[in-house]
Design a protein around this motif. Structure first.
Motif, PDB file in Angstrom:
ATOM      1  N   ARG A 366       0.822  -1.210   0.000  1.00 23.53           N
ATOM      2  CA  ARG A 366       0.000   0.000   0.000  1.00 23.53           C
ATOM      3  C   ARG A 366       0.855   1.259   0.000  1.00 23.53           C
ATOM      4  O   ARG A 366       0.397   2.322  -0.441  1.00 23.53           O
ATOM      5  CB  ARG A 366      -0.917   0.006   1.228  1.00 23.53           C
ATOM      6  CG  ARG A 366      -1.956  -1.094   1.243  1.00 23.53           C
ATOM      7  CD  ARG A 366      -2.940  -0.952   0.112  1.00 23.53           C
ATOM      8  NE  ARG A 366      -3.555   0.362   0.090  1.00 23.53           N
ATOM      9  CZ  ARG A 366      -3.867   1.030  -1.011  1.00 23.53           C
ATOM     10  NH1 ARG A 366      -3.619   0.507  -2.200  1.00 23.53           N
ATOM     11  NH2 ARG A 366      -4.424   2.222  -0.950  1.00 23.53           N
ATOM     12  N   ALA A 367       2.076   1.171   0.506  1.00 32.35           N
ATOM     13  CA  ALA A 367       2.934   2.357   0.575  1.00 32.35           C
ATOM     14  C   ALA A 367       3.300   2.893  -0.801  1.00 32.35           C
ATOM     15  O   ALA A 367       3.747   4.038  -0.921  1.00 32.35           O
ATOM     16  CB  ALA A 367       4.204   2.028   1.362  1.00 32.35           C
ATOM     17  N   HIS A 368       3.114   2.101  -1.854  1.00 32.89           N
ATOM     18  CA  HIS A 368       3.461   2.551  -3.197  1.00 32.89           C
ATOM     19  C   HIS A 368       2.371   3.421  -3.835  1.00 32.89           C
ATOM     20  O   HIS A 368       2.566   3.949  -4.933  1.00 32.89           O
ATOM     21  CB  HIS A 368       3.717   1.339  -4.106  1.00 32.89           C
ATOM     22  CG  HIS A 368       4.951   0.583  -3.753  1.00 32.89           C
ATOM     23  ND1 HIS A 368       4.921  -0.718  -3.310  1.00 32.89           N
ATOM     24  CD2 HIS A 368       6.256   0.948  -3.747  1.00 32.89           C
ATOM     25  CE1 HIS A 368       6.153  -1.121  -3.063  1.00 32.89           C
ATOM     26  NE2 HIS A 368       6.970  -0.136  -3.327  1.00 32.89           N
ATOM     27  N   PHE A 369       1.246   3.568  -3.151  1.00 28.81           N
ATOM     28  CA  PHE A 369       0.114   4.287  -3.728  1.00 28.81           C
ATOM     29  C   PHE A 369      -0.334   5.410  -2.807  1.00 28.81           C
ATOM     30  O   PHE A 369      -0.081   5.378  -1.601  1.00 28.81           O
ATOM     31  CB  PHE A 369      -1.057   3.323  -3.961  1.00 28.81           C
ATOM     32  CG  PHE A 369      -0.695   2.112  -4.762  1.00 28.81           C
ATOM     33  CD1 PHE A 369      -0.448   2.219  -6.115  1.00 28.81           C
ATOM     34  CD2 PHE A 369      -0.579   0.866  -4.164  1.00 28.81           C
ATOM     35  CE1 PHE A 369      -0.104   1.104  -6.874  1.00 28.81           C
ATOM     36  CE2 PHE A 369      -0.233  -0.251  -4.903  1.00 28.81           C
ATOM     37  CZ  PHE A 369       0.006  -0.131  -6.263  1.00 28.81           C
ATOM     38  N   PRO A 370      -1.037   6.402  -3.355  1.00 27.09           N
ATOM     39  CA  PRO A 370      -1.594   7.450  -2.500  1.00 27.09           C
ATOM     40  C   PRO A 370      -2.689   6.873  -1.603  1.00 27.09           C
ATOM     41  O   PRO A 370      -3.257   5.818  -1.910  1.00 27.09           O
ATOM     42  CB  PRO A 370      -2.155   8.465  -3.497  1.00 27.09           C
ATOM     43  CG  PRO A 370      -2.383   7.695  -4.746  1.00 27.09           C
ATOM     44  CD  PRO A 370      -1.323   6.632  -4.775  1.00 27.09           C
ATOM     45  N   PRO A 371      -3.011   7.541  -0.493  1.00 29.65           N
ATOM     46  CA  PRO A 371      -4.087   7.060   0.382  1.00 29.65           C
ATOM     47  C   PRO A 371      -5.412   6.952  -0.378  1.00 29.65           C
ATOM     48  O   PRO A 371      -5.673   7.714  -1.314  1.00 29.65           O
ATOM     49  CB  PRO A 371      -4.168   8.137   1.477  1.00 29.65           C
ATOM     50  CG  PRO A 371      -2.842   8.819   1.451  1.00 29.65           C
ATOM     51  CD  PRO A 371      -2.372   8.762   0.025  1.00 29.65           C
ATOM     52  N   ASP A 372      -6.240   6.014   0.044  1.00 25.94           N
ATOM     53  CA  ASP A 372      -7.529   5.824  -0.625  1.00 25.94           C
ATOM     54  C   ASP A 372      -8.345   7.110  -0.644  1.00 25.94           C
ATOM     55  O   ASP A 372      -9.013   7.419  -1.649  1.00 25.94           O
ATOM     56  CB  ASP A 372      -8.325   4.721   0.086  1.00 25.94           C
ATOM     57  CG  ASP A 372      -7.787   3.339  -0.222  1.00 25.94           C
ATOM     58  OD1 ASP A 372      -6.789   3.232  -0.962  1.00 25.94           O
ATOM     59  OD2 ASP A 372      -8.370   2.360   0.285  1.00 25.94           O
ATOM     60  N   ASP A 373      -8.318   7.867   0.456  1.00 21.68           N
ATOM     61  CA  ASP A 373      -9.109   9.097   0.513  1.00 21.68           C
ATOM     62  C   ASP A 373      -8.698  10.084  -0.576  1.00 21.68           C
ATOM     63  O   ASP A 373      -9.544  10.781  -1.152  1.00 21.68           O
ATOM     64  CB  ASP A 373      -8.958   9.764   1.885  1.00 21.68           C
ATOM     65  CG  ASP A 373      -9.744   9.035   2.965  1.00 21.68           C
ATOM     66  OD1 ASP A 373     -10.528   8.133   2.617  1.00 21.68           O
ATOM     67  OD2 ASP A 373      -9.574   9.364   4.153  1.00 21.68           O
ATOM     68  N   THR A 374      -7.393  10.139  -0.859  1.00 20.18           N
ATOM     69  CA  THR A 374      -6.911  11.038  -1.907  1.00 20.18           C
ATOM     70  C   THR A 374      -7.428  10.612  -3.272  1.00 20.18           C
ATOM     71  O   THR A 374      -7.876  11.446  -4.081  1.00 20.18           O
ATOM     72  CB  THR A 374      -5.373  11.063  -1.916  1.00 20.18           C
ATOM     73  OG1 THR A 374      -4.897  11.499  -0.634  1.00 20.18           O
ATOM     74  CG2 THR A 374      -4.833  11.992  -2.993  1.00 20.18           C
ATOM     75  N   VAL A 375      -7.379   9.312  -3.538  1.00 19.37           N
ATOM     76  CA  VAL A 375      -7.869   8.790  -4.812  1.00 19.37           C
ATOM     77  C   VAL A 375      -9.377   9.017  -4.936  1.00 19.37           C
ATOM     78  O   VAL A 375      -9.872   9.478  -5.975  1.00 19.37           O
ATOM     79  CB  VAL A 375      -7.538   7.290  -4.941  1.00 19.37           C
ATOM     80  CG1 VAL A 375      -8.133   6.717  -6.235  1.00 19.37           C
ATOM     81  CG2 VAL A 375      -6.032   7.065  -4.916  1.00 19.37           C
ATOM     82  N   LEU A 376     -10.111   8.716  -3.875  1.00 19.49           N
ATOM     83  CA  LEU A 376     -11.567   8.867  -3.911  1.00 19.49           C
ATOM     84  C   LEU A 376     -11.978  10.319  -4.091  1.00 19.49           C
ATOM     85  O   LEU A 376     -12.940  10.617  -4.819  1.00 19.49           O
ATOM     86  CB  LEU A 376     -12.178   8.297  -2.631  1.00 19.49           C
ATOM     87  CG  LEU A 376     -12.079   6.774  -2.483  1.00 19.49           C
ATOM     88  CD1 LEU A 376     -12.509   6.348  -1.085  1.00 19.49           C
ATOM     89  CD2 LEU A 376     -12.924   6.070  -3.534  1.00 19.49           C
ATOM     90  N   ASP A 377     -11.261  11.249  -3.460  1.00 21.61           N
ATOM     91  CA  ASP A 377     -11.585  12.658  -3.611  1.00 21.61           C
ATOM     92  C   ASP A 377     -11.378  13.104  -5.062  1.00 21.61           C
ATOM     93  O   ASP A 377     -12.200  13.855  -5.614  1.00 21.61           O
ATOM     94  CB  ASP A 377     -10.725  13.498  -2.670  1.00 21.61           C
ATOM     95  CG  ASP A 377     -11.104  14.976  -2.707  1.00 21.61           C
ATOM     96  OD1 ASP A 377     -12.195  15.320  -2.202  1.00 21.61           O
ATOM     97  OD2 ASP A 377     -10.325  15.775  -3.255  1.00 21.61           O
ATOM     98  N   ALA A 378     -10.272  12.641  -5.683  1.00 22.95           N
ATOM     99  CA  ALA A 378     -10.019  12.993  -7.081  1.00 22.95           C
ATOM    100  C   ALA A 378     -11.092  12.402  -7.999  1.00 22.95           C
ATOM    101  O   ALA A 378     -11.564  13.060  -8.941  1.00 22.95           O
ATOM    102  CB  ALA A 378      -8.635  12.515  -7.498  1.00 22.95           C
ATOM    103  N   LEU A 379     -11.498  11.162  -7.733  1.00 26.88           N
ATOM    104  CA  LEU A 379     -12.536  10.538  -8.541  1.00 26.88           C
ATOM    105  C   LEU A 379     -13.869  11.264  -8.370  1.00 26.88           C
ATOM    106  O   LEU A 379     -14.618  11.466  -9.338  1.00 26.88           O
ATOM    107  CB  LEU A 379     -12.687   9.064  -8.154  1.00 26.88           C
ATOM    108  CG  LEU A 379     -11.513   8.155  -8.512  1.00 26.88           C
ATOM    109  CD1 LEU A 379     -11.712   6.772  -7.905  1.00 26.88           C
ATOM    110  CD2 LEU A 379     -11.351   8.056 -10.018  1.00 26.88           C
ATOM    111  N   ALA A 380     -14.164  11.677  -7.135  1.00 29.19           N
ATOM    112  CA  ALA A 380     -15.385  12.420  -6.893  1.00 29.19           C
ATOM    113  C   ALA A 380     -15.364  13.757  -7.631  1.00 29.19           C
ATOM    114  O   ALA A 380     -16.371  14.172  -8.231  1.00 29.19           O
ATOM    115  CB  ALA A 380     -15.576  12.652  -5.393  1.00 29.19           C
ATOM    116  N   GLY A 381     -14.212  14.429  -7.611  1.00 30.33           N
ATOM    117  CA  GLY A 381     -14.082  15.694  -8.321  1.00 30.33           C
ATOM    118  C   GLY A 381     -14.322  15.538  -9.805  1.00 30.33           C
ATOM    119  O   GLY A 381     -15.016  16.358 -10.434  1.00 30.33           O
ATOM    120  N   ALA A 382     -13.778  14.470 -10.379  1.00 33.27           N
ATOM    121  CA  ALA A 382     -13.977  14.216 -11.810  1.00 33.27           C
ATOM    122  C   ALA A 382     -15.444  13.937 -12.116  1.00 33.27           C
ATOM    123  O   ALA A 382     -15.993  14.397 -13.130  1.00 33.27           O
ATOM    124  CB  ALA A 382     -13.105  13.046 -12.259  1.00 33.27           C
TER     125      ALA A 382
END
Length: 393
Positions: A366-382
């Motif tokens: 998991r350390a190789h990826f951004p936190p889930d919250d960061t990914v989800l926020d970007a997806l929500a923004g899109a």
């Protein structure tokens, strides 16, 4: 022309290398427990990957390589992850830099010829050192003839064995620029601080790298730009690079989960509790749980493969979908391994079996990826942007 539509003679090297995957995975698995327990570097495993043609799979055709695209790279790394996640991570970083050279010519021609020469002689591991949020802490000072790098980089996979590394740094100019500095692993002033002692991926040797006025020739400072001045083309290229990273490392994640499932299947077939006359594999509860794992992994693999193929074809928006694919793959892999541990009970947590290592590796990945919250926020923004303007009232 995308890799999937390349002429047959150009696909041969990729096909041959992928055909060697099962044997290489078996070789990696045979030594994985030893390296995990001792925290030693898997030199023999890296050698096996190299000899199979898998460590240079993404070298471009114009440089005499196999020219593999992202979809083939995902297949290769999933197979390697099934053998040893630590070795697969090391291979992933090397493949990513070769692929970026194939797409965008990151390395100056003379420097890349040296990389290829070293790769023909033996394994030449490459790595992009992790950048800090915001401006890099590592500083590049121009002394009139060369750049001098000073700083410390953390969690540098393969640190002790990297032939070349791309180091993110900022200049100390009046208007600082940021970029990548291509550094040989044996450069004077570069030292390895052996601090890596993580729960999982223990053989990946993610030690700290300390740079003390490491000299870098001016032509090896690439993509030096002032903050906020990236062109749309550069932003698109960065998105593709991120997609390759996310999908390649996610493939390692899924390969580890498949290894855990393989172990669970053998366990369920062989385990017959004292109060039963048939193995656990005959019980509906265990079969249903195993089916859930299989369904989740198939779904994640299909998504990963489809997005990777779309990136290879250059489809608009494909690179942006990699974040969602990475999130789904990571969740599926982690849940699958955790379910395997829960189903096996105490044996799954014993160091006599590899399942507990798969759990540690998949959690550490998991350390190789951004936190889930960061990914989800970007997806929500899109999604919100795609939905158009809000209506009043």
């Amino acid at each position: 022309m995308t890799p999937a539509t390349a002429p047959p003679h150009e696909r041969t090297a990729v096909t041959d290398a992928l055909a060697r995957l099962p044997r290489v995975a078996d070789l990696l698995a045979a030594r994985a427990e030893e390296h995990d327990r001792d925290g030693t570097f898997p030199y023999q495993g890296v050698e096996a990957v190299h000899e199979a043609g898998l460590l240079t799979l993404t070298v471009a055709h114009r440089h005499g390589g196999a020219g593999a695209g992202l979809a083939d790279t995902v297949r290769a790394l999933a197979g390697l992850g099934r053998g040893d996640a630590s070795v697969a991570v090391l291979a992933a970083h090397t493949l990513l830099l070769h692929a970026e050279q194939a797409r965008a010519g990151l390395w100056p021609a003379a420097a890349y010829r040296k990389v290829l020469t070293e790769s023909r002689r033996g394994p030449a591991l490459l790595g992009t050192l992790r950048g800090e949020p915001g401006a890099p802490a590592t500083v590049a000072h121009w002394d009139g003839e060369a750049w001098e790098l000073t700083g410390r980089k953390h969690d540098c996979s393969g640190a002790e064995a990297l032939a070349w590394m791309a180091v993110p740094a900022r200049t100390d100019e009046a208007v600082p620029r940021t970029g990548l500095f291509l550094v040989r692993g044996d450069s004077p002033g570069l030292e390895i601080d052996p601090v890596w002692d993580q729960l999982g991926l223990r053989a990946s040797a993610g030690h700290d790298i300390v740079l003390d006025r490491v000299r870098v020739a001016p032509e090896l400072a690439v993509r030096l730009t002032a903050p906020g001045r990236d062109t749309p083309e550069q932003q698109a290229a960065a998105g593709t690079t991120r997609a390759w990273h996310d999908l390649a490392l996610s493939a390692v994640h899924l390969g580890t989960a498949r290894a855990a499932q393989d172990w669970l299947v053998r366990f369920l077939r062989q385990r017959t509790p004292a109060n039963l006359t048939e193995p656990l594999a005959t019980l509906p509860r265990y079969r249903s749980a195993l089916g859930e794992i299989e369904a989740a992994l198939i779904g994640a693999e299909e998504v990963l493969g489809a997005v990777a193929a779309a990136v290879d074809r250059g489809e608009p928006g494909a690179a942006a979908r990699s974040a969602a694919a990475q999130l789904l793959a990571g969740r599926a892999a982690t849940t699958a391994v955790q379910q395997a541990v829960a189903l096996s009970g105490s044996p799954g947590l014993s160091r006599r079996h590899p399942l507990e290592r798969y759990l540690r590796d998949v959690l550490s990945s998991r350390a190789h990826f951004p936190p889930d919250d960061t990914v989800l926020d970007a997806l929500a923004g899109a999604a919100l942007e795609r939905g158009g303007p809000r209506r009043a009232g």
